[in-house]
Design a protein around this motif. Structure first.
Motif, PDB file in Angstrom:
ATOM      1  N   SER A   1       0.848  -1.201   0.000  1.00  0.00           N
ATOM      2  CA  SER A   1       0.000   0.000   0.000  1.00  0.00           C
ATOM      3  C   SER A   1       0.886   1.254   0.000  1.00  0.00           C
ATOM      4  CB  SER A   1      -0.927   0.011   1.217  1.00  0.00           C
ATOM      5  OG  SER A   1      -1.834  -1.068   1.171  1.00  0.00           O
TER       6      SER A   1
ATOM      7  N   PHE B   1      -3.992  -4.926   0.694  1.00  0.00           N
ATOM      8  CA  PHE B   1      -4.904  -5.352  -0.371  1.00  0.00           C
ATOM      9  C   PHE B   1      -4.086  -6.003  -1.484  1.00  0.00           C
ATOM     10  CE2 PHE B   1      -6.621  -1.795   1.874  1.00  0.00           C
ATOM     11  CZ  PHE B   1      -8.006  -1.928   1.875  1.00  0.00           C
TER      12      PHE B   1
ATOM     13  N   ASP C   1      -3.237   9.352  -3.877  1.00  0.00           N
ATOM     14  CA  ASP C   1      -4.138   8.194  -3.732  1.00  0.00           C
ATOM     15  C   ASP C   1      -5.375   8.452  -2.874  1.00  0.00           C
ATOM     16  OD1 ASP C   1      -2.474   6.549  -5.339  1.00  0.00           O
ATOM     17  OD2 ASP C   1      -1.163   6.247  -3.611  1.00  0.00           O
ATOM     18  N   LEU C   2      -5.587   9.722  -2.474  1.00  0.00           N
ATOM     19  CA  LEU C   2      -6.859  10.037  -1.813  1.00  0.00           C
ATOM     20  C   LEU C   2      -7.997   9.861  -2.810  1.00  0.00           C
ATOM     21  CD1 LEU C   2      -5.989  13.294   0.130  1.00  0.00           C
ATOM     22  CD2 LEU C   2      -6.857  11.187   1.128  1.00  0.00           C
ATOM     23  N   TYR C   3      -7.688  10.239  -4.055  1.00  0.00           N
ATOM     24  CA  TYR C   3      -8.659  10.123  -5.140  1.00  0.00           C
ATOM     25  C   TYR C   3      -7.949   9.469  -6.320  1.00  0.00           C
ATOM     26  CZ  TYR C   3     -11.220  13.459  -2.282  1.00  0.00           C
ATOM     27  OH  TYR C   3     -11.865  14.071  -1.238  1.00  0.00           O
TER      28      TYR C   3
ATOM     29  N   PRO D   1     -11.351  13.877   3.869  1.00  0.00           N
ATOM     30  CA  PRO D   1     -10.609  13.582   2.644  1.00  0.00           C
ATOM     31  C   PRO D   1     -10.977  12.188   2.145  1.00  0.00           C
ATOM     32  CG  PRO D   1      -9.140  14.384   4.372  1.00  0.00           C
ATOM     33  CD  PRO D   1     -10.465  14.125   5.016  1.00  0.00           C
ATOM     34  N   GLY D   2     -11.008  12.027   0.838  1.00  0.00           N
ATOM     35  CA  GLY D   2     -11.352  10.723   0.258  1.00  0.00           C
ATOM     36  C   GLY D   2     -12.763  10.708  -0.299  1.00  0.00           C
TER      37      GLY D   2
ATOM     38  N   SER E   1     -10.468   3.496   1.372  1.00  0.00           N
ATOM     39  CA  SER E   1      -9.877   2.307   0.743  1.00  0.00           C
ATOM     40  C   SER E   1      -8.791   2.645  -0.279  1.00  0.00           C
ATOM     41  CB  SER E   1     -10.964   1.454   0.079  1.00  0.00           C
ATOM     42  OG  SER E   1     -11.693   0.795   1.083  1.00  0.00           O
ATOM     43  N   SER E   2      -9.035   3.665  -1.093  1.00  0.00           N
ATOM     44  CA  SER E   2      -8.028   4.006  -2.096  1.00  0.00           C
ATOM     45  C   SER E   2      -6.707   4.374  -1.416  1.00  0.00           C
ATOM     46  CB  SER E   2      -8.520   5.166  -2.967  1.00  0.00           C
ATOM     47  OG  SER E   2      -7.474   5.613  -3.799  1.00  0.00           O
ATOM     48  N   TYR E   3      -6.774   5.252  -0.462  1.00  0.00           N
ATOM     49  CA  TYR E   3      -5.547   5.719   0.196  1.00  0.00           C
ATOM     50  C   TYR E   3      -4.830   4.578   0.913  1.00  0.00           C
ATOM     51  CZ  TYR E   3      -2.525   9.101   2.560  1.00  0.00           C
ATOM     52  OH  TYR E   3      -1.438   9.837   2.992  1.00  0.00           O
ATOM     53  N   MET E   4      -5.602   3.789   1.659  1.00  0.00           N
ATOM     54  CA  MET E   4      -4.992   2.718   2.467  1.00  0.00           C
ATOM     55  C   MET E   4      -4.415   1.601   1.612  1.00  0.00           C
ATOM     56  SD  MET E   4      -7.498   2.223   5.738  1.00  0.00           S
ATOM     57  CE  MET E   4      -8.662   1.275   4.790  1.00  0.00           C
ATOM     58  N   SER E   5      -4.807   1.574   0.333  1.00  0.00           N
ATOM     59  CA  SER E   5      -4.276   0.516  -0.540  1.00  0.00           C
ATOM     60  C   SER E   5      -3.250   1.096  -1.509  1.00  0.00           C
ATOM     61  CB  SER E   5      -5.419  -0.126  -1.335  1.00  0.00           C
ATOM     62  OG  SER E   5      -5.983   0.819  -2.230  1.00  0.00           O
ATOM     63  N   GLY E   6      -2.829   2.331  -1.272  1.00  0.00           N
ATOM     64  CA  GLY E   6      -1.877   2.960  -2.175  1.00  0.00           C
ATOM     65  C   GLY E   6      -2.458   3.129  -3.577  1.00  0.00           C
ATOM     66  N   GLY E   7      -3.768   3.318  -3.650  1.00  0.00           N
ATOM     67  CA  GLY E   7      -4.416   3.577  -4.941  1.00  0.00           C
ATOM     68  C   GLY E   7      -4.883   2.326  -5.660  1.00  0.00           C
ATOM     69  N   GLU E   8      -4.648   1.152  -5.071  1.00  0.00           N
ATOM     70  CA  GLU E   8      -5.022  -0.092  -5.757  1.00  0.00           C
ATOM     71  C   GLU E   8      -6.535  -0.326  -5.740  1.00  0.00           C
ATOM     72  OE1 GLU E   8      -2.622  -3.478  -4.574  1.00  0.00           O
ATOM     73  OE2 GLU E   8      -3.832  -4.772  -5.866  1.00  0.00           O
ATOM     74  N   ALA E   9      -7.174   0.016  -4.638  1.00  0.00           N
ATOM     75  CA  ALA E   9      -8.631  -0.191  -4.538  1.00  0.00           C
ATOM     76  C   ALA E   9      -9.350   1.066  -5.004  1.00  0.00           C
ATOM     77  CB  ALA E   9      -9.008  -0.508  -3.091  1.00  0.00           C
ATOM     78  N   VAL E  10     -10.283   0.915  -5.928  1.00  0.00           N
ATOM     79  CA  VAL E  10     -11.110   2.060  -6.305  1.00  0.00           C
ATOM     80  C   VAL E  10     -12.548   1.769  -5.889  1.00  0.00           C
ATOM     81  CG1 VAL E  10      -9.706   2.956  -8.197  1.00  0.00           C
ATOM     82  CG2 VAL E  10     -11.401   1.191  -8.654  1.00  0.00           C
TER      83      VAL E  10
ATOM     84  N   ILE F   1      -5.770  -6.369  -4.986  1.00  0.00           N
ATOM     85  CA  ILE F   1      -7.017  -6.380  -5.765  1.00  0.00           C
ATOM     86  C   ILE F   1      -6.878  -7.271  -6.995  1.00  0.00           C
ATOM     87  CG2 ILE F   1      -8.732  -4.940  -6.979  1.00  0.00           C
ATOM     88  CD1 ILE F   1      -8.690  -4.331  -3.977  1.00  0.00           C
TER      89      ILE F   1
ATOM     90  N   ASN G   1     -15.116   5.107   6.794  1.00  0.00           N
ATOM     91  CA  ASN G   1     -14.004   4.167   6.993  1.00  0.00           C
ATOM     92  C   ASN G   1     -13.805   3.200   5.832  1.00  0.00           C
ATOM     93  OD1 ASN G   1     -12.600   4.677   9.456  1.00  0.00           O
ATOM     94  ND2 ASN G   1     -14.482   4.174  10.545  1.00  0.00           N
ATOM     95  N   SER G   2     -14.889   2.796   5.170  1.00  0.00           N
ATOM     96  CA  SER G   2     -14.715   1.838   4.070  1.00  0.00           C
ATOM     97  C   SER G   2     -14.583   2.550   2.729  1.00  0.00           C
ATOM     98  CB  SER G   2     -15.897   0.862   4.022  1.00  0.00           C
ATOM     99  OG  SER G   2     -16.054   0.197   5.263  1.00  0.00           O
TER     100      SER G   2
END
Lengths: 325, 326
Positions: free
Chosen positions: A97, A107, A319-321, B143-144, B103-112, A109, B98-99
């Protein structure tokens, strides 16, 4: 990632190596935590390996998986490189991550592993939603949702079971019952019958399995996955035990030494090793070779993590968005 | 464009229907959204066109279906989750924040997580404290998330379509008292993150969103009779907020009044004023002011309810004060 198989076609090798890797990897995280290289919370999976590896042994490539904060082993077994898992634990830019998730938020994915979540029990709804996706996309997949005895008390687990049953979702719930929600035992937190019966009022069938026996877990997975794949959610309660405290921050004063020793005698890895040797599924040399390979994978992971750089400052806002705002 | 007036609820429904026709992965779920057509009839007709698979009635389980929606979004679908009101979304706020948002941030951008949470927000009429809260500042704080709260039919339709197509989680705050209001659809380009100057003026900038934009416009009309020229900014998106449009308007008028239906404390109006203070301080001729709900829960009795919420009169009084007309 390094090969996980001495002989990739040999299921005994594979299962033994995966369990041993989960164990040795976690022993290394304990060490790195003590060295101050891993921060915050860290929840080792030590003792519970047979649950994950037994279930995983019967999963198909289209199946998906989600779990809570005790997720390092799940991330690796899902297919994520152990190096990037250790780098994540140590907060490095090479982490899975990018060093922004940490111990509880991992994750993969592309391997359909959806985390790695820190709000206890909340991922039971997320996993039910992933099951919803499998059905919607008609991809014949099942979502395997791992949860603990503690999570099984969350209200949304019941809401999720209701909808999973109502909508015929392909979801397999695995309750990893290790006896304690941090310091509160199952006896002091869960009323009524056994945890796996909690879906009964929604028409969800279930079974209880010895979670210290990887072969029994594997057989249960076969049944559970096939029922879930047919569009009926199913629950497997795995009776297991964690050999270590809840997390590295837990003084573990609530469990007796006698109790811990009783379960350590049932170690899922050494008992499987003994069984395989006795039945000549593996030779002494093969066991030795697997141990050597696992040791190398873990030490390479530690080396990689220690040598990796910390994230650059600008990463804080990325990666916030999907696209930076 | 047809100049016929379209109610906001129809514009929202049409936005969902257009997206569903274009993209098979878009589906709608929530309490009474299918067979009943939605408690406020925003989803009316969708079930008939798209069927059981894509328009789904849920049990009364906000936390559960909130999480199921997020799980579906993480695994490749585009859910539109309706909350009967955002007051009920409090049961699901863990999944929104929280979900979905993290998710994007906590996965380094992998989860959208391309999900839209929508439904009515803010006060209704005579529904009391548990059905009347504005949650705009709660969500805009995080944020997010992207947070949208439109005023008229055209922006509601365009922004809902943009939200459904957006790759990130969106909280889309509607207003029950606006559902039946009709507005002509236009050709105006509307984008997430862009505010609009919907009335030009020179003496004071009124910054608002959702139903309060209508109040600001009415106040501006009244003030024109008094010789005060008000510029009205419709924020439309609350996160990311369009600082540029706010600042450029205030630099022109040198005065700002921020108006919101929610409470003053830690609110959107407070945020607008902070932005002006930090980035347009030198151009201010008067202190920035707010009109918001009073610092109390919304009472049931009609006379008390009227006292507790912003009114056109309260807005006009502050405008007069700011422009030295009282």
């Amino acid at each position: 990632m390094p090969t996980l198989f001495v002989d990739k076609d040999n299921k005994y090798h594979k299962i033994y190596k995966q369990m041993l890797l989960a164990r040795k990897f976690e022993e290394a995280t304990v060490q790195l935590y003590r060295e101050g290289l891993i921060r915050g919370f860290c929840h080792p999976y030590i003792g519970q390996e047979a649950v994950l590896i037994g279930i995983n042994s019967k999963m198909q490539s289209q199946d998906s998986m989600i779990t809570g904060y005790r997720c390092h082993a799940h991330t690796i077994i899902a297919g994520c490189d152990p190096k990037s898992v250790m780098a994540e634990l140590t907060g490095r830019s090479t982490g899975c991550s990018k060093g922004k998730g940490g111990s509880m938020h991992m994750f993969s994915i592309k391997n359909r592993f959806y985390g790695g979540h820190g709000i206890v029990g909340a991922w039971t709804s997320l996993g039910t939603g992933i099951g919803f996706s499998h059905k919607y996309k008609e991809d014949n997949g099942v979502c395997v949702v791992f949860l603990g005895d503690g999570s099984s008390n969350q209200g949304q687990f019941f809401e999720s079971m209701n909808m999973a049953s109502l909508w015929n979702l392909p979801v397999l719930y695995i309750i990893e019952n290790n006896g304690y929600a941090i310091g509160t035992s199952v006896e002091r937190s869960a009323a009524g019958g056994p945890l796996h019966k909690r879906g009964e009022c929604f028409g969800i069938d279930s079974e209880e399995v010895d979670g210290m026996d990887v072969e029994k877990m594997s057989e249960a997975a076969d049944r559970g996955l096939s029922i879930a794949r047919s569009g009926k959610p199913y629950i497997i309660e795995a009776a297991t035990y964690r050999f270590r405290p809840h997390s590295m921050s837990d003084p573990d004063k609530h469990r007796s030494k006698e109790e811990i020793d009783k379960y350590k005698a049932l170690d899922p890895i050494s008992s499987y090793e003994q069984k395989c040797l006795k039945n000549k599924f593996m030779t002494e040399d093969e066991v030795k070779q697997i141990k050597k390979e696992v040791k190398e994978i873990v030490s390479e992971s530690v080396k990689f993590a220690k040598e990796s750089p910390f994230p650059e400052n600008h990463e804080m806002f990325e990666d916030l968005y999907t696209k930076s705002l | 464009m047809n100049s016929e007036k379209v109610p906001v609820r129809v514009a929202l429904r049409d936005a969902m229907a257009e997206c569903m026709r274009e993209d098979e992965t878009v589906f709608v779920m929530g309490e009474d959204v299918a067979h009943y057509g939605g408690s406020y009839k925003v989803t009316e007709g969708l079930h008939k066109e798209f069927g059981d698979k894509r328009v789904i009635d849920t049990p009364i389980s906000e936390m559960g279906f909130g999480g199921i929606g997020v799980g579906a979004a993480l695994s490749g679908l585009r859910p539109v989750v309706e909350f009967m009101t955002f007051n009920f979304a409090m049961q699901a706020i863990d999944h929104i924040i929280n979900s979905a948002a993290k998710s994007s941030y906590m996965s380094g951008g992998e989860a959208v997580c391309p999900i839209v949470f929508r439904g009515p927000n803010g006060m209704a009429a005579g529904t009391g404290a548990q059905h009347s809260q504005c949650f705009a500042s709660w969500y805009a704080h995080c944020p997010g998330l992207k947070v949208i709260s439109p005023y008229d039919s055209h922006s509601a339709k365009e922004l809902l379509k943009a939200s459904i197509k957006d790759p990130d989680p969106v909280v889309f705050l509607e207003q029950e008292l606006m559902y039946g209001e009709g507005f002509a659809l236009t050709n105006e380009k509307v984008e997430i993150g862009k505010a609009a100057v919907i009335r030009k003026g020179t003496d004071v900038t009124l910054v608002s969103f959702s139903r309060m934009v209508g109040f600001a416009l009415k106040a501006a009309e009244e003030c024109e009779k008094l010789g005060i020229s008000c510029e009205v900014v419709d924020l439309r998106t609350l996160r990311p907020i369009d600082e540029k449009t706010i600042i450029s308007s205030v630099k022109k008028t040198n005065r700002v009044l921020a108006i919101e239906e929610g409470w003053a404390y830690s609110g959107i109006a407070s945020e607008v004023i902070s932005i002006v203070n930090e980035k347009a301080w030198d151009s201010l001729d008067a202190e920035p002011l707010r009109v918001t709900a009073e610092n109390t829960l919304l009472p049931y009795a009609k006379n008390l309810e009227e006292l507790a919420v912003p009114t056109v009169e309260k807005i006009i009084n502050k405008i007069k004060y700011l422009t030295n007309k009282i």
